[in-house]
Design an enzyme around this catalytic site. Structure first.
Site, short mmCIF file in Angstrom:
data_model
loop_
_atom_site.label_atom_id
_atom_site.label_comp_id
_atom_site.label_asym_id
_atom_site.label_seq_id
_atom_site.Cartn_x
_atom_site.Cartn_y
_atom_site.Cartn_z
N GLU A 114 0.82 -1.20 0.00
CA GLU A 114 0.00 0.00 0.00
C GLU A 114 0.87 1.26 0.00
O GLU A 114 0.52 2.27 -0.64
CB GLU A 114 -0.93 -0.01 1.23
CG GLU A 114 -2.00 -1.09 1.17
CD GLU A 114 -2.82 -1.17 2.45
OE1 GLU A 114 -2.42 -0.51 3.44
OE2 GLU A 114 -3.82 -1.90 2.47
N SER A 151 19.13 -8.36 -8.80
CA SER A 151 18.01 -8.39 -9.75
C SER A 151 18.22 -9.43 -10.83
O SER A 151 17.25 -10.01 -11.34
CB SER A 151 17.82 -7.01 -10.40
OG SER A 151 17.33 -6.08 -9.46
N SER A 165 5.16 -8.11 -9.18
CA SER A 165 5.66 -6.96 -8.44
C SER A 165 4.66 -5.83 -8.60
O SER A 165 3.61 -5.99 -9.24
CB SER A 165 7.04 -6.54 -8.97
OG SER A 165 6.91 -5.97 -10.27
#
Length: 491
Positions: A168, A254, A384
């Site tokens: 959020e 990553s 994601s």
């Protein structure tokens, strides 16, 4: 001398004629033409002893002896009479049922059989708790203490709440990026519980629960996500790329699957130093499609490195379904191909995950062997915050996995059935975690960013000239365009 030489030559010729008759007789019995044979032409045009032939027509005299001379360093045969040569003719060997090829013995078969390209019956999946949270094994064969079970569940809930709050926060624009572990809480917490802090973890980017279990605080998570000066990575990593030297948790990269061969190297060093620990590396089904995966498994198998390969087969590599990646029976069968003990586990069953990893760690250290674990689960969240998974899979499918197959719900039913948990305790715990996270976020937002100089250190002992020039250029640019940069960045 001349007479002696002629006498020997005559004997050789006589022996050749006798030998010729012997082979002519054998050849006639085998319906072969003597006049067309290589042997007969050699006999007519040469006074040297003809090569001995075995039943298959292969020379075993001059050629075989020459081979023995190379392998043995000297010839093992000396001049013998014709009768002695006949006695030494090789006898046809019995059919070989197996042969010790490089790598091990292989059995022979006259049947032309290809191994199947895919399995009609898939590898079984290890499970301890069913969907109703009930043990499907004998209670006496699986024991877990109340303290461990409750801690595992509370951390699973904490991870779930943490995902909700931070997700959020990203949607509010407070952080730039986030990635959840919804549906994979058991994989995170249960696997971490089965390890020890001395074991090195090489994660991908969906294992923050392992850090949580090892003691990484909610404030430390928030500091990393906001990239402030207390972030252990000094703000130089993307959000959710956690790392902790003190907790032996290697910083997330990553680039997919680069952590796999790194984990193998670390495990091999542990083996050399005879440490009572292992390495574990986590990756998704997409990571198993990389070259690093195959190189890592093969190296670990050959060098017998104590490393656990943990594959989260959650069905999706971002938007690529598992059916577009693998034709065979998932990832577990690849372990056998590399000679690695392997197991398929229900990734939504916390007890099964704990049991499998606990045993895998024991095997890796005591037997000095790599182990492959494939956990079947489902990524119930988006890949994601940059992804909308409803674009490539049905929303009702996501909801079914998120609700009906939730590993948190399943484990809760089990601890409740043991009298170790209640709804009241659950409510209090969730409320407490939400409050702590709110405070952590507010505190992380107030902390200033790392100084710009931190972008250029920790690589060279003495920074090279070109790096110093880059730092000077950036400093001048920040001062000239200050309005484009955060006000709490120390230049």
């Amino acid at each position: 001398m001349a007479a002696s030489y002629l006498s020997k030559s005559n004997k050789i010729i006589i022996n050749n004629i006798k030998l010729s008759k012997f082979y002519m007789f054998r050849s006639l019995n085998h319906t072969s033409s003597v006049t067309d044979s290589v042997f007969s032409r050699r006999l007519i045009h040469s006074t040297t002893p003809p090569p001995l032939l075995n039943h298959a027509g292969i020379e075993t005299g001059t050629f075989y002896r020459g081979f023995e001379s190379v392998s043995g360093g000297r010839r093992s045969h000396t001049a013998t009479s014709f009768s002695e040569e006949i006695d030494q003719l090789p006898v046809e060997a019995p059919l070989q049922q197996e042969l010790n090829f490089p790598g091990g013995k292989v059995k022979f078969t006259p049947k032309r059989m290809f191994t199947p390209g895919s399995n009609e019956e898939r590898t079984n999946c290890y499970r301890v708790l069913n969907e109703n949270g009930e043990l499907i094994v004998d209670n006496d064969s699986f024991k877990m203490s109340k303290e461990l079970a409750v801690r595992m569940y509370t951390d699973m809930v904490t991870l779930q709440v943490m995902d909700t709050i931070f997700y959020e926060a990203q949607r509010q624009g407070r952080i730039s990026f986030y990635l959840t572990t919804i549906g994979e809480e058991a994989i995170n917490i249960a696997s971490a519980a089965a390890l020890k802090n001395i074991d090195f973890v090489f994660p991908q980017y969906r294992e923050p629960g392992v850090l949580l279990w090892r003691g990484f605080t909610l404030q430390e998570f928030a500091n990393q996500l906001f990239g402030n000066k207390y972030d252990q990575g000094k703000g130089r990593q993307m959000p959710i790329h956690y790392g902790s030297k003190k907790l032996n948790y290697i910083t997330v990269s990553s680039t997919v699957a680069t952590q796999i061969p790194q984990a193998v190297g670390a495990a091999y060093s542990m083996k050399m130093e005879k440490k009572d620990s292992c390495a574990i590396t986590y990756f998704g089904d997409g990571g198993s499609s990389t070259g690093d995966f195959h190189a890592g498994l093969n190296f670990a198998a050959v060098m017998e490195a104590p490393v656990i390969f943990f594959c989260r087969n959650n069905g999706w590599a971002i938007s690529t379904p598992i059916s577009d990646q693998l034709r065979g029976d998932g990832v577990v069968v690849r372990g056998k191909a590399y000679g690695i003990p392997s197991i398929r586990v229900d990734g939504n069953d916390a007890l099964a995950i704990y049991s499998a990893v606990y045993e895998a760690r024991k095997m890796a250290i005591e037997k000095q062997t790599p182990v492959l674990i494939e956990a079947l689960t489902y990524r119930a969240g988006h890949h994601s915050t940059s992804d909308d998974s409803t674009k490539y899979r049905p929303a009702d499918e996501i909801e079914w996995w998120r609700d009906d197959q939730s590993p948190v719900k399943r484990f809760k039913k089990w601890i409740e059935s043991n009298g170790w948990w209640s709804d009241q305790v659950e409510m209090e715990h969730r409320s407490s975690i939400r409050k702590q996270l709110s405070q952590a976020i507010q505190a992380a937002e107030r902390v200033e960013k790392p100084p710009v100089a931190d972008m250029f250190n920790d690589v060279y002992d003495v920074p090279p000239k070109n790096l110093n020039e880059q730092q000077d250029l950036l400093t001048k640019h920040i001062k000239k365009h200050a309005q484009e940069y955060p006000s709490n960045v120390a230049v």
